[in-house]
Write an enzyme that holds these catalytic residues in place. Structure first.
Site, PDB file in Angstrom:
ATOM      1  N   LYS A   9       0.094 -22.768  22.334  1.00  0.00           N
ATOM      2  CA  LYS A   9       0.305 -21.535  21.421  1.00  0.00           C
ATOM      3  C   LYS A   9       1.537 -20.971  21.193  1.00  0.00           C
ATOM      4  O   LYS A   9       2.651 -21.422  21.600  1.00  0.00           O
ATOM      5  CB  LYS A   9      -0.712 -20.567  22.315  1.00  0.00           C
ATOM      6  CG  LYS A   9      -2.218 -21.276  22.589  1.00  0.00           C
ATOM      7  CD  LYS A   9      -3.000 -20.143  23.352  1.00  0.00           C
ATOM      8  CE  LYS A   9      -4.523 -20.503  23.436  1.00  0.00           C
ATOM      9  NZ  LYS A   9      -5.358 -19.614  24.031  1.00  0.00           N
ATOM     10  N   TYR A  49     -11.632 -20.620  16.274  1.00  0.00           N
ATOM     11  CA  TYR A  49     -12.364 -19.772  17.253  1.00  0.00           C
ATOM     12  C   TYR A  49     -13.449 -19.150  17.015  1.00  0.00           C
ATOM     13  O   TYR A  49     -14.192 -18.032  17.408  1.00  0.00           O
ATOM     14  CB  TYR A  49     -11.369 -18.608  17.970  1.00  0.00           C
ATOM     15  CG  TYR A  49     -10.220 -19.151  18.844  1.00  0.00           C
ATOM     16  CD1 TYR A  49     -10.616 -19.998  20.279  1.00  0.00           C
ATOM     17  CD2 TYR A  49      -8.813 -19.062  18.687  1.00  0.00           C
ATOM     18  CE1 TYR A  49      -9.699 -20.423  20.878  1.00  0.00           C
ATOM     19  CE2 TYR A  49      -7.933 -19.304  19.686  1.00  0.00           C
ATOM     20  CZ  TYR A  49      -8.273 -20.016  20.846  1.00  0.00           C
ATOM     21  OH  TYR A  49      -7.324 -20.350  21.716  1.00  0.00           O
ATOM     22  N   PHE A  57     -11.988  -9.092  21.910  1.00  0.00           N
ATOM     23  CA  PHE A  57     -10.710  -9.403  21.855  1.00  0.00           C
ATOM     24  C   PHE A  57     -10.220 -10.361  20.582  1.00  0.00           C
ATOM     25  O   PHE A  57      -9.250 -10.617  20.319  1.00  0.00           O
ATOM     26  CB  PHE A  57     -10.122 -10.162  23.101  1.00  0.00           C
ATOM     27  CG  PHE A  57     -11.188 -11.269  23.410  1.00  0.00           C
ATOM     28  CD1 PHE A  57     -10.895 -12.638  22.919  1.00  0.00           C
ATOM     29  CD2 PHE A  57     -11.933 -11.114  24.621  1.00  0.00           C
ATOM     30  CE1 PHE A  57     -11.639 -13.947  23.320  1.00  0.00           C
ATOM     31  CE2 PHE A  57     -12.994 -12.291  24.621  1.00  0.00           C
ATOM     32  CZ  PHE A  57     -12.692 -13.350  24.312  1.00  0.00           C
ATOM     33  N   ARG A  85      -8.580 -29.768  30.482  1.00  0.00           N
ATOM     34  CA  ARG A  85      -9.037 -28.593  30.713  1.00  0.00           C
ATOM     35  C   ARG A  85      -8.457 -28.341  32.361  1.00  0.00           C
ATOM     36  O   ARG A  85      -8.220 -27.323  32.461  1.00  0.00           O
ATOM     37  CB  ARG A  85     -10.521 -28.289  30.839  1.00  0.00           C
ATOM     38  CG  ARG A  85     -11.007 -28.306  29.385  1.00  0.00           C
ATOM     39  CD  ARG A  85     -10.943 -27.289  28.696  1.00  0.00           C
ATOM     40  NE  ARG A  85     -11.829 -25.943  29.354  1.00  0.00           N
ATOM     41  CZ  ARG A  85     -12.175 -24.845  28.486  1.00  0.00           C
ATOM     42  NH1 ARG A  85     -11.175 -24.685  27.446  1.00  0.00           N
ATOM     43  NH2 ARG A  85     -12.549 -23.882  29.040  1.00  0.00           N
ATOM     44  N   THR A  91      -8.868 -20.127  32.259  1.00  0.00           N
ATOM     45  CA  THR A  91      -8.653 -19.021  31.123  1.00  0.00           C
ATOM     46  C   THR A  91      -7.904 -18.093  31.474  1.00  0.00           C
ATOM     47  O   THR A  91      -6.547 -17.743  30.701  1.00  0.00           O
ATOM     48  CB  THR A  91      -9.792 -18.527  30.384  1.00  0.00           C
ATOM     49  OG1 THR A  91     -10.657 -20.076  30.019  1.00  0.00           O
ATOM     50  CG2 THR A  91      -9.682 -17.993  29.250  1.00  0.00           C
ATOM     51  N   ARG A 102      -1.207 -23.150  33.099  1.00  0.00           N
ATOM     52  CA  ARG A 102      -1.200 -21.698  33.124  1.00  0.00           C
ATOM     53  C   ARG A 102      -0.795 -21.059  34.494  1.00  0.00           C
ATOM     54  O   ARG A 102      -0.401 -20.122  34.293  1.00  0.00           O
ATOM     55  CB  ARG A 102      -2.886 -21.313  32.761  1.00  0.00           C
ATOM     56  CG  ARG A 102      -2.985 -21.554  31.151  1.00  0.00           C
ATOM     57  CD  ARG A 102      -4.549 -21.483  30.902  1.00  0.00           C
ATOM     58  NE  ARG A 102      -4.827 -21.563  29.481  1.00  0.00           N
ATOM     59  CZ  ARG A 102      -6.139 -21.953  29.056  1.00  0.00           C
ATOM     60  NH1 ARG A 102      -7.039 -21.933  29.893  1.00  0.00           N
ATOM     61  NH2 ARG A 102      -6.070 -21.883  27.851  1.00  0.00           N
ATOM     62  N   ASN A 112      -1.789 -16.765  27.336  1.00  0.00           N
ATOM     63  CA  ASN A 112      -2.106 -18.018  28.186  1.00  0.00           C
ATOM     64  C   ASN A 112      -1.399 -19.511  27.611  1.00  0.00           C
ATOM     65  O   ASN A 112      -1.937 -20.391  28.033  1.00  0.00           O
ATOM     66  CB  ASN A 112      -3.376 -17.993  28.626  1.00  0.00           C
ATOM     67  CG  ASN A 112      -4.438 -18.325  27.667  1.00  0.00           C
ATOM     68  OD1 ASN A 112      -4.114 -18.475  26.366  1.00  0.00           O
ATOM     69  ND2 ASN A 112      -5.810 -18.527  28.080  1.00  0.00           N
ATOM     70  N   HIS A 115      -4.026 -24.335  24.836  1.00  0.00           N
ATOM     71  CA  HIS A 115      -5.415 -24.348  24.340  1.00  0.00           C
ATOM     72  C   HIS A 115      -6.083 -25.823  24.738  1.00  0.00           C
ATOM     73  O   HIS A 115      -5.099 -26.874  24.292  1.00  0.00           O
ATOM     74  CB  HIS A 115      -5.810 -24.066  22.760  1.00  0.00           C
ATOM     75  CG  HIS A 115      -7.071 -24.573  22.332  1.00  0.00           C
ATOM     76  ND1 HIS A 115      -8.387 -23.881  22.653  1.00  0.00           N
ATOM     77  CD2 HIS A 115      -7.438 -25.689  21.689  1.00  0.00           C
ATOM     78  CE1 HIS A 115      -9.476 -24.761  22.240  1.00  0.00           C
ATOM     79  NE2 HIS A 115      -8.931 -25.942  21.659  1.00  0.00           N
ATOM     80  N   GLU A 126     -12.333 -29.864  16.395  1.00  0.00           N
ATOM     81  CA  GLU A 126     -11.243 -29.388  16.538  1.00  0.00           C
ATOM     82  C   GLU A 126     -10.131 -30.335  15.669  1.00  0.00           C
ATOM     83  O   GLU A 126      -9.240 -29.699  15.010  1.00  0.00           O
ATOM     84  CB  GLU A 126     -10.636 -28.712  17.881  1.00  0.00           C
ATOM     85  CG  GLU A 126     -11.417 -27.529  18.314  1.00  0.00           C
ATOM     86  CD  GLU A 126     -11.449 -27.304  19.712  1.00  0.00           C
ATOM     87  OE1 GLU A 126     -10.608 -27.876  20.262  1.00  0.00           O
ATOM     88  OE2 GLU A 126     -12.090 -26.331  20.151  1.00  0.00           O
TER      89      GLU A 126
END
Ligand code: GTP
Ligand code: MG
Length: 148
Positions: A9, A49, A57, A85, A91, A102, A112, A115, A126
């Site tokens: 990100k 998203y 948010f 993941r 998250t 993270r 964070n 992704h 995606e």
């Protein structure tokens, strides 16, 4: 074998964590089959998203994700979605285990740094969204050293 969409990100790019994050996937034994640096539009990110549209948010998330370039990549290998993941961590970085990306580099859910696709179906969607041109086909002869 399985593919997953992983993205650094804008905060991860700004903080100089691209190499570290890439390196973790390489070291783990995944095969890199697509990679680019892209400053995405809000419209593109809303598509990415889409499942979160309506959350309180969501506007802040789109603003954050559009605030600078991201590193988009596709990694292939054994259980790529689930393993990806687990490498990212929870998250909310408050709950991410040390040793995860993270858990090692982030403090706040709204910053964070990475992704990862949450299912094989979403990974496919995606990958199509971020790489409409397709991924790169090549042989990597090390796979017999990584899985049986
Ligand atoms: P991604 O890999 O980015 O999709 O994260 P995730 O799958 O672990 O979580 P989810 O898809 O539910 O949320 C997507 C992103 O929205 C998160 O990574 C956060 O950056 C952000 N987000 C999720 N929940 C919250 C929240 O409660 N507050 C804020 N500010 N951001 C949130
Ligand atoms: Mg998600």
């Amino acid at each position: 074998s399985e593919r997953t969409y992983i993205m650094v990100k804008p905060d991860g790019v700004q903080r100089g964590l691209v190499g570290n994050i890439l390196g973790r996937f390489e070291q783990r034994g995944f095969k890199l089959i697509a990679l680019k640096l892209v400053h995405a539009t809000p419209e593109h990110l809303e598509q990415h998203y889409i499942d979160l549209k309506g959350k309180s948010f969501f506007p802040g998330l789109i603003k954050y994700m559009a605030s600078g370039p991201v590193v988009a990549m596709v990694w292939e290998g054994l259980d790529a979605v689930k393993t990806g993941r687990s490498m990212l961590g929870a998250t909310n970085p408050l709950a991410s285990a040390p040793g995860t990306i993270r858990g090692d580099f982030a403090l706040a859910v709204g910053r964070n740094i990475c992704h990862g696709s949450d299912s094989v179906d979403n990974a496919e969607k995606e990958i199509k969204l971020w790489f409409p041109e397709g991924v790169v086909q090549y042989t990597n002869d090390n796979s017999k050293w990584i899985f049986e």
